[in-house]
Design a protein around this motif. Structure first.
Motif, mmCIF file in Angstrom:
data_model
loop_
_atom_site.group_PDB
_atom_site.id
_atom_site.type_symbol
_atom_site.label_atom_id
_atom_site.label_comp_id
_atom_site.label_asym_id
_atom_site.label_seq_id
_atom_site.Cartn_x
_atom_site.Cartn_y
_atom_site.Cartn_z
ATOM 1 N N UNK A 165 3.239 -2.939 -7.576
ATOM 2 C CA UNK A 165 2.916 -3.026 -6.312
ATOM 3 C C UNK A 165 1.458 -4.043 -4.911
ATOM 4 N N UNK A 166 0.316 -3.913 -6.966
ATOM 5 C CA UNK A 166 -0.500 -4.994 -6.174
ATOM 6 C C UNK A 166 -0.130 -5.896 -5.663
ATOM 7 N N UNK A 167 0.751 -6.606 -6.580
ATOM 8 C CA UNK A 167 0.799 -8.372 -6.376
ATOM 9 C C UNK A 167 0.884 -8.860 -4.702
ATOM 10 N N UNK A 168 2.138 -7.736 -4.390
ATOM 11 C CA UNK A 168 2.539 -7.596 -2.519
ATOM 12 C C UNK A 168 0.895 -7.920 -2.162
ATOM 13 N N UNK A 169 0.249 -6.904 -2.369
ATOM 14 C CA UNK A 169 -0.731 -6.607 -1.511
ATOM 15 C C UNK A 169 -2.142 -7.794 -1.226
ATOM 16 N N UNK A 170 -2.159 -8.343 -2.487
ATOM 17 C CA UNK A 170 -3.053 -9.328 -3.086
ATOM 18 C C UNK A 170 -2.389 -11.139 -2.312
ATOM 19 N N UNK A 205 0.887 -1.430 -0.064
ATOM 20 C CA UNK A 205 0.074 -0.117 0.177
ATOM 21 C C UNK A 205 0.763 1.276 -0.330
ATOM 22 N N UNK A 206 1.935 1.473 1.175
ATOM 23 C CA UNK A 206 2.751 2.462 0.457
ATOM 24 C C UNK A 206 3.486 2.552 -0.503
#
Length: 225
Positions: A105-110, A47-48
Motif C-alpha cells: 500500500x505505500x506504493x500508490x501513496x508514493x 492510506x485506507x
C-alpha cells in the motif's frame, strides 16, 4: 575611413534562459502524469489500505500472544476479525495477508504524492503498476468470497482494505486504458476515456454488489439490527 559593422557584431550572446527550449524527447512525450483526482484517490485509497493492514497485523500479534483475547474489532459473531485472522484464508501464502498490505500500500501513496508534485512516469511503468493493481483486486475478490461464503463473517478492518482498494483499481485501469498505457488499441482508449469519469458510480455499484451478496448470504440487516 569608416568601419562597417557586421550584422550581429557587438550584440551580446543570447542568455541561456532566453533560448528556445529544445522539444521534449520521445521518451518524455510518452511519460504520463496522473490527473489530480487520480493522484488524490491513490493517496486516500493507499492510506485506507495501509491503516487496515496495520490494524490487522497488530490484532494478529495480539492473538498470537493471547489466543483468547477479545479484539476491539470483534463486535458480534458476524462482524468480527478473529475468525478471519485465525483461518487458513487469513494466511494464504503462509504468513498473514496483512503483511502483503504493509508492503504494497505505500506504493500508490508514493505514486499519488509524486503525481501531485508533477512527476511523469513512462507508459511501461503505468502498465506494470496496473499488473500490481490486477493482483490486488483479484486477491481482494478472493478474500471477499471466502469471507462471505466460507467463513460467514464481515471483518471490519478487512472491509477498510476493500473500500480503499476497489476504487484505486477501477480508476487506475480506466486511466491506463484511456492513455494507451494498456495497449488495447483505439477501442480500449475509447472505453477508458468514456468510463473514467464514471469511476465513482462504478465504484458504488461494486460496493452495492458486495453489500447485496452479504445481505443474501449472511442476512446482515437482521443480525446487526
Amino acid at each position: 575611413m569608416s568601419t562597417q559593422t557586421r550584422p550581429g557584431a557587438g550584440t551580446p550572446p543570447a542568455r541561456t534562459a532566453d533560448r528556445v527550449a529544445a522539444p521534449p524527447s520521445p521518451a518524455a512525450r510518452e511519460a504520463l502524469a496522473p490527473p489530480v483526482a487520480l493522484a488524490v484517490l491513490l493517496i486516500v485509497g493507499g492510506v485506507l489500505g495501509l491503516i487496515g493492514a496495520f490494524e490487522l497485523t497488530i490484532d494478529k500479534f495480539a492473538l498470537l500472544q493471547h489466543p483468547s483475547i477479545h479484539l476491539n474489532c470483534n463486535i458480534n459473531p458476524l462482524v468480527t476479525c478473529s475468525k478471519n485472522l485465525n483461518s487458513p484464508e487469513g494466511a494464504v501464502f503462509g504468513f498473514p495477508n496483512s503483511v502483503i498490505g504493509l508492503m504494497c500500500f505505500p506504493a500508490p501513496i508514493l505514486l499519488g504524492v509524486a503525481g501531485l508534485a508533477g512527476t511523469r512516469f513512462p507508459r511501461w511503468f503505468w502498465a506494470a503498476f496496473n499488473v500490481g493493481m490486477a493482483f490486488a483486486i483479484g486477491f481482494v475478490m478472493f478474500l471477499i468470497t471466502q469471507s462471505l461464503f466460507h467463513l460467514g463473517t464481515l471483518c471490519p478492518w478487512c472491509m477498510v482494505v476493500w473500500i480503499g482498494t476497489i476504487p484505486m483499481v477501477i480508476a487506475t485501469t480506466l486511466f491506463n486504458l484511456s492513455t494507451g498505457a494498456l495497449p488495447l488499441g483505439r477501442n480500449g482508449r475509447r472505453v477508458g476515456a468514456s468510463l473514467l469519469g464514471w469511476t465513482p458510480l462504478i465504484t458504488l455499484v461494486v460496493y452495492l454488489t458486495v453489500a447485496v451478496l452479504a445481505q443474501v448470504k449472511l442476512d446482515v440487516l437482521h443480525t446487526v439490527f
